[in-house]
Design a protein around this motif. Sequence first.
Motif, PDB file in Angstrom:
ATOM      1  N   ALA A 130       0.810  -1.231   0.000  1.00 26.54           N
ATOM      2  CA  ALA A 130       0.000   0.000   0.000  1.00 26.54           C
ATOM      3  C   ALA A 130       0.838   1.274   0.000  1.00 26.54           C
ATOM      4  N   CYS A 131       2.060   1.202   0.536  1.00 19.14           N
ATOM      5  CA  CYS A 131       2.851   2.429   0.732  1.00 19.14           C
ATOM      6  C   CYS A 131       3.988   2.597  -0.266  1.00 19.14           C
ATOM      7  N   GLY A 132       4.319   1.557  -1.020  1.00 17.42           N
ATOM      8  CA  GLY A 132       5.460   1.627  -1.927  1.00 17.42           C
ATOM      9  C   GLY A 132       6.762   1.395  -1.190  1.00 17.42           C
ATOM     10  N   PRO A 133       7.863   1.221  -1.922  1.00 15.45           N
ATOM     11  CA  PRO A 133       9.133   0.827  -1.311  1.00 15.45           C
ATOM     12  C   PRO A 133       9.773   1.867  -0.392  1.00 15.45           C
ATOM     13  N   GLN A 134       9.318   3.105  -0.439  1.00 14.89           N
ATOM     14  CA  GLN A 134       9.889   4.145   0.414  1.00 14.89           C
ATOM     15  C   GLN A 134       8.980   4.532   1.581  1.00 14.89           C
ATOM     16  N   GLY A 135       7.793   3.928   1.651  1.00 10.93           N
ATOM     17  CA  GLY A 135       6.804   4.314   2.660  1.00 10.93           C
ATOM     18  C   GLY A 135       6.912   3.537   3.949  1.00 10.93           C
ATOM     19  N   GLU A 136       5.923   3.753   4.805  1.00 10.78           N
ATOM     20  CA  GLU A 136       5.844   3.080   6.108  1.00 10.78           C
ATOM     21  C   GLU A 136       5.003   1.817   5.943  1.00 10.78           C
ATOM     22  N   PRO A 137       5.649   0.637   6.010  1.00 13.57           N
ATOM     23  CA  PRO A 137       4.919  -0.605   5.763  1.00 13.57           C
ATOM     24  C   PRO A 137       4.056  -1.039   6.940  1.00 13.57           C
ATOM     25  N   LYS A 138       3.042  -1.807   6.615  1.00 15.12           N
ATOM     26  CA  LYS A 138       2.238  -2.476   7.639  1.00 15.12           C
ATOM     27  C   LYS A 138       2.956  -3.773   8.012  1.00 15.12           C
ATOM     28  N   VAL A 139       2.521  -4.409   9.082  1.00 15.08           N
ATOM     29  CA  VAL A 139       3.069  -5.697   9.504  1.00 15.08           C
ATOM     30  C   VAL A 139       1.976  -6.743   9.313  1.00 15.08           C
ATOM     31  N   VAL A 140       2.339  -7.845   8.632  1.00 13.22           N
ATOM     32  CA  VAL A 140       1.369  -8.889   8.333  1.00 13.22           C
ATOM     33  C   VAL A 140       1.933 -10.270   8.658  1.00 13.22           C
ATOM     34  N   HIS A 141       1.017 -11.198   8.859  1.00 14.31           N
ATOM     35  CA  HIS A 141       1.336 -12.618   9.037  1.00 14.31           C
ATOM     36  C   HIS A 141       0.993 -13.299   7.724  1.00 14.31           C
ATOM     37  N   ILE A 142       1.913 -14.116   7.212  1.00 15.22           N
ATOM     38  CA  ILE A 142       1.654 -14.864   5.983  1.00 15.22           C
ATOM     39  C   ILE A 142       1.721 -16.351   6.316  1.00 15.22           C
ATOM     40  N   ASP A 143       0.651 -17.058   5.953  1.00 12.79           N
ATOM     41  CA  ASP A 143       0.526 -18.482   6.246  1.00 12.79           C
ATOM     42  C   ASP A 143       0.758 -19.303   4.983  1.00 12.79           C
ATOM     43  N   GLN A 144       1.927 -19.916   4.881  1.00 11.56           N
ATOM     44  CA  GLN A 144       2.277 -20.717   3.717  1.00 11.56           C
ATOM     45  C   GLN A 144       1.355 -21.922   3.581  1.00 11.56           C
ATOM     46  N   GLU A 145       0.985 -22.525   4.701  1.00  7.34           N
ATOM     47  CA  GLU A 145       0.111 -23.701   4.683  1.00  7.34           C
ATOM     48  C   GLU A 145      -1.312 -23.347   4.262  1.00  7.34           C
ATOM     49  N   GLY A 146      -1.688 -22.103   4.417  1.00 11.62           N
ATOM     50  CA  GLY A 146      -3.032 -21.638   4.051  1.00 11.62           C
ATOM     51  C   GLY A 146      -3.020 -20.893   2.734  1.00 11.62           C
ATOM     52  N   ASP A 147      -2.269 -21.388   1.754  1.00 14.31           N
ATOM     53  CA  ASP A 147      -2.180 -20.775   0.429  1.00 14.31           C
ATOM     54  C   ASP A 147      -1.696 -19.324   0.518  1.00 14.31           C
ATOM     55  N   TYR A 148      -0.735 -19.097   1.413  1.00 12.78           N
ATOM     56  CA  TYR A 148      -0.107 -17.783   1.606  1.00 12.78           C
ATOM     57  C   TYR A 148      -1.126 -16.706   1.991  1.00 12.78           C
ATOM     58  N   CYS A 149      -2.082 -17.109   2.814  1.00  5.60           N
ATOM     59  CA  CYS A 149      -3.083 -16.172   3.326  1.00  5.60           C
ATOM     60  C   CYS A 149      -2.368 -15.072   4.119  1.00  5.60           C
ATOM     61  N   ILE A 150      -2.742 -13.821   3.870  1.00  3.55           N
ATOM     62  CA  ILE A 150      -2.137 -12.674   4.549  1.00  3.55           C
ATOM     63  C   ILE A 150      -3.114 -12.118   5.577  1.00  3.55           C
ATOM     64  N   THR A 151      -2.676 -12.084   6.833  1.00  3.63           N
ATOM     65  CA  THR A 151      -3.477 -11.529   7.926  1.00  3.63           C
ATOM     66  C   THR A 151      -2.828 -10.235   8.409  1.00  3.63           C
ATOM     67  N   PRO A 152      -3.506  -9.094   8.282  1.00  2.00           N
ATOM     68  CA  PRO A 152      -2.949  -7.837   8.802  1.00  2.00           C
ATOM     69  C   PRO A 152      -2.797  -7.909  10.324  1.00  2.00           C
TER      70      PRO A 152
END
Length: 174
Positions: A130-152
Amino acid sequence: MPFEGFDFSGFWEESTYAQQAYGCGKLTPAAVAAAEAALGYKLPASYVWLMEQHNGGVPVSRCFPTGSPTSWAEDCIAIEGIHGISAEEHRGILGETRLMTDEWGYPNIGIAICDCPSAGHDEIFLDYRACGPQGEPKVVHIDQEGDYCITPLADSFEEFIRGLLPDSCFEEEE
């Protein structure tokens, strides 16, 4: 100033394992610049500040509450440690991000910053979508076992660190 009013006494577990697995030695401006150039992302000021104090390690409080179930639990995720910053290709966030995206197939959305207890089957990332490579990123959990589901998880790295809680907050009563 990052983490104003936050008490870091007792934040880090002091062990040989923590230093060997996550520590990257004294942080230098050259290491920050090298990691940012290699990864293609500006690191959050709060993350750099924390790594200047203690460059990677295992926090004592390792759980973060979630608004939805994850592969770890119904109400939280857990981390093993926080990767430090190193100019070396195989160490710290640089090595971890490349391992997770190149070898494990994680989406290329940012930087892998924390391991989870699943030995690679889920991971915590700084998410720059959402912020681009120079912005302030969010922190997320990525679940490889769940088809790389992303949880904010958090809107910033500082919010993520401030939100870490002890395991005991999530233990079920018998």
